[in-house]
Design a protein around this motif. Structure first.
Motif, PDB file in Angstrom:
ATOM      1  N   ARG A 155      43.609  44.241 -83.646  1.00  0.00           N
ATOM      2  CA  ARG A 155      42.795  44.215 -84.862  1.00  0.00           C
ATOM      3  C   ARG A 155      42.751  42.814 -85.417  1.00  0.00           C
ATOM      4  N   ASN A 156      41.605  42.474 -85.950  1.00  0.00           N
ATOM      5  CA  ASN A 156      41.436  41.216 -86.647  1.00  0.00           C
ATOM      6  C   ASN A 156      41.782  41.471 -88.105  1.00  0.00           C
ATOM      7  N   LEU A 157      42.919  40.957 -88.565  1.00  0.00           N
ATOM      8  CA  LEU A 157      43.411  41.253 -89.897  1.00  0.00           C
ATOM      9  C   LEU A 157      43.245  40.064 -90.830  1.00  0.00           C
ATOM     10  N   THR A 158      42.872  40.361 -92.079  1.00  0.00           N
ATOM     11  CA  THR A 158      42.794  39.328 -93.099  1.00  0.00           C
ATOM     12  C   THR A 158      44.208  38.964 -93.541  1.00  0.00           C
ATOM     13  N   ILE A 159      44.303  37.931 -94.355  1.00  0.00           N
ATOM     14  CA  ILE A 159      45.613  37.508 -94.851  1.00  0.00           C
ATOM     15  C   ILE A 159      46.276  38.646 -95.624  1.00  0.00           C
ATOM     16  N   CYS A 160      45.514  39.298 -96.483  1.00  0.00           N
ATOM     17  CA  CYS A 160      46.073  40.419 -97.267  1.00  0.00           C
ATOM     18  C   CYS A 160      46.542  41.555 -96.363  1.00  0.00           C
ATOM     19  N   GLU A 161      45.774  41.876 -95.335  1.00  0.00           N
ATOM     20  CA  GLU A 161      46.163  42.950 -94.423  1.00  0.00           C
ATOM     21  C   GLU A 161      47.422  42.585 -93.634  1.00  0.00           C
ATOM     22  N   ILE A 162      47.559  41.316 -93.270  1.00  0.00           N
ATOM     23  CA  ILE A 162      48.766  40.880 -92.561  1.00  0.00           C
ATOM     24  C   ILE A 162      49.984  41.048 -93.464  1.00  0.00           C
ATOM     25  N   ILE A 163      49.842  40.675 -94.732  1.00  0.00           N
ATOM     26  CA  ILE A 163      50.946  40.822 -95.682  1.00  0.00           C
ATOM     27  C   ILE A 163      51.280  42.305 -95.872  1.00  0.00           C
ATOM     28  N   GLN A 164      50.263  43.155 -95.957  1.00  0.00           N
ATOM     29  CA  GLN A 164      50.492  44.599 -96.115  1.00  0.00           C
ATOM     30  C   GLN A 164      51.147  45.187 -94.878  1.00  0.00           C
ATOM     31  N   LEU A 165      50.724  44.748 -93.695  1.00  0.00           N
ATOM     32  CA  LEU A 165      51.343  45.225 -92.455  1.00  0.00           C
ATOM     33  C   LEU A 165      52.788  44.751 -92.372  1.00  0.00           C
ATOM     34  N   ARG A 166      53.045  43.515 -92.766  1.00  0.00           N
ATOM     35  CA  ARG A 166      54.425  43.010 -92.802  1.00  0.00           C
ATOM     36  C   ARG A 166      55.303  43.876 -93.690  1.00  0.00           C
ATOM     37  N   GLU A 167      54.776  44.224 -94.870  1.00  0.00           N
ATOM     38  CA  GLU A 167      55.546  45.051 -95.795  1.00  0.00           C
ATOM     39  C   GLU A 167      55.913  46.382 -95.152  1.00  0.00           C
ATOM     40  N   LEU A 168      54.960  46.999 -94.482  1.00  0.00           N
ATOM     41  CA  LEU A 168      55.207  48.280 -93.819  1.00  0.00           C
ATOM     42  C   LEU A 168      56.222  48.132 -92.689  1.00  0.00           C
ATOM     43  N   LEU A 169      56.046  47.131 -91.841  1.00  0.00           N
ATOM     44  CA  LEU A 169      56.947  46.943 -90.701  1.00  0.00           C
ATOM     45  C   LEU A 169      58.349  46.539 -91.151  1.00  0.00           C
ATOM     46  N   ASN A 170      58.442  45.647 -92.128  1.00  0.00           N
ATOM     47  CA  ASN A 170      59.761  45.223 -92.609  1.00  0.00           C
ATOM     48  C   ASN A 170      60.481  46.352 -93.327  1.00  0.00           C
ATOM     49  N   GLY A 171      59.752  47.162 -94.090  1.00  0.00           N
ATOM     50  CA  GLY A 171      60.366  48.320 -94.734  1.00  0.00           C
ATOM     51  C   GLY A 171      60.854  49.337 -93.721  1.00  0.00           C
ATOM     52  N   THR A 172      60.081  49.523 -92.670  1.00  0.00           N
ATOM     53  CA  THR A 172      60.470  50.445 -91.600  1.00  0.00           C
ATOM     54  C   THR A 172      61.722  49.936 -90.896  1.00  0.00           C
ATOM     55  N   LYS A 173      61.759  48.639 -90.592  1.00  0.00           N
ATOM     56  CA  LYS A 173      62.940  48.072 -89.933  1.00  0.00           C
ATOM     57  C   LYS A 173      64.162  48.192 -90.839  1.00  0.00           C
ATOM     58  N   PHE A 174      64.001  47.931 -92.129  1.00  0.00           N
ATOM     59  CA  PHE A 174      65.113  48.057 -93.064  1.00  0.00           C
ATOM     60  C   PHE A 174      65.664  49.481 -93.047  1.00  0.00           C
ATOM     61  N   THR A 175      64.777  50.458 -93.063  1.00  0.00           N
ATOM     62  CA  THR A 175      65.207  51.859 -93.048  1.00  0.00           C
ATOM     63  C   THR A 175      65.943  52.186 -91.756  1.00  0.00           C
ATOM     64  N   LEU A 176      65.453  51.706 -90.625  1.00  0.00           N
ATOM     65  CA  LEU A 176      66.126  51.945 -89.343  1.00  0.00           C
ATOM     66  C   LEU A 176      67.522  51.329 -89.323  1.00  0.00           C
ATOM     67  N   VAL A 177      67.637  50.096 -89.809  1.00  0.00           N
ATOM     68  CA  VAL A 177      68.939  49.433 -89.842  1.00  0.00           C
ATOM     69  C   VAL A 177      69.883  50.159 -90.784  1.00  0.00           C
ATOM     70  N   LEU A 178      69.364  50.575 -91.939  1.00  0.00           N
ATOM     71  CA  LEU A 178      70.188  51.299 -92.904  1.00  0.00           C
ATOM     72  C   LEU A 178      70.687  52.618 -92.321  1.00  0.00           C
ATOM     73  N   HIS A 179      69.806  53.365 -91.669  1.00  0.00           N
ATOM     74  CA  HIS A 179      70.208  54.624 -91.023  1.00  0.00           C
ATOM     75  C   HIS A 179      71.281  54.379 -89.968  1.00  0.00           C
ATOM     76  N   SER A 180      71.095  53.325 -89.192  1.00  0.00           N
ATOM     77  CA  SER A 180      72.058  52.998 -88.147  1.00  0.00           C
ATOM     78  C   SER A 180      73.428  52.668 -88.746  1.00  0.00           C
ATOM     79  N   MET A 181      73.423  51.870 -89.805  1.00  0.00           N
ATOM     80  CA  MET A 181      74.688  51.508 -90.451  1.00  0.00           C
ATOM     81  C   MET A 181      75.365  52.727 -91.066  1.00  0.00           C
ATOM     82  N   LEU A 182      74.602  53.582 -91.716  1.00  0.00           N
ATOM     83  CA  LEU A 182      75.177  54.786 -92.321  1.00  0.00           C
ATOM     84  C   LEU A 182      75.762  55.710 -91.263  1.00  0.00           C
TER      85      LEU A 182
END
Length: 117
Positions: free
Chosen positions: A81-108
């Protein structure tokens, strides 16, 4: 948002998308702006690093029209996909939040398994 069945674990949600983990197939499903893509955990982490490596500040300060968007693609999952700057930031937020949740689950899980043993 589609219904999530008992074999799927909801991970993270933003106004532009959500993610969940399918326990049956051991995959992470990302729904971003009505584009649904399935990743193995390894491929998800590679894609997340790739999206985070986009130089947002360079895109903002470059006034040429070619820097208003960037092609983000992942050949293994046919995501392109050709993403605008705003869409890249929104995708980053989703991916980083998902990674945080995975790491948190793993640690718990690690801590709880140590306590129960």
């Amino acid at each position: 948002m589609s219904q999530i069945h008992f074999s799927q674990e909801f991970l993270f949600e933003t106004p532009k998308g959500y993610s969940y983990q399918c326990d049956t197939t051991n995959t992470i499903i990302i729904n971003f702006s009505d584009t649904i893509v399935k990743y193995s955990v390894r491929d998800f982490l590679i894609f997340q690093r790739k999206v985070n490596s986009v130089a947002i500040l360079d895109m903002i300060y470059d006034l040429s029209d070619s820097c208003d968007s960037k092609l983000i693609q992942n050949t293994k999952t046919n995501f392109s996909r050709n993403l605008t700057i705003c869409e890249i930031i929104q995708l980053r937020e989703l991916l980083n939040g998902t990674k945080f949740t995975l790491v948190l689950h793993s640690m718990l899980n690690e801590v709880l398994n140590d306590v129960m043993v």
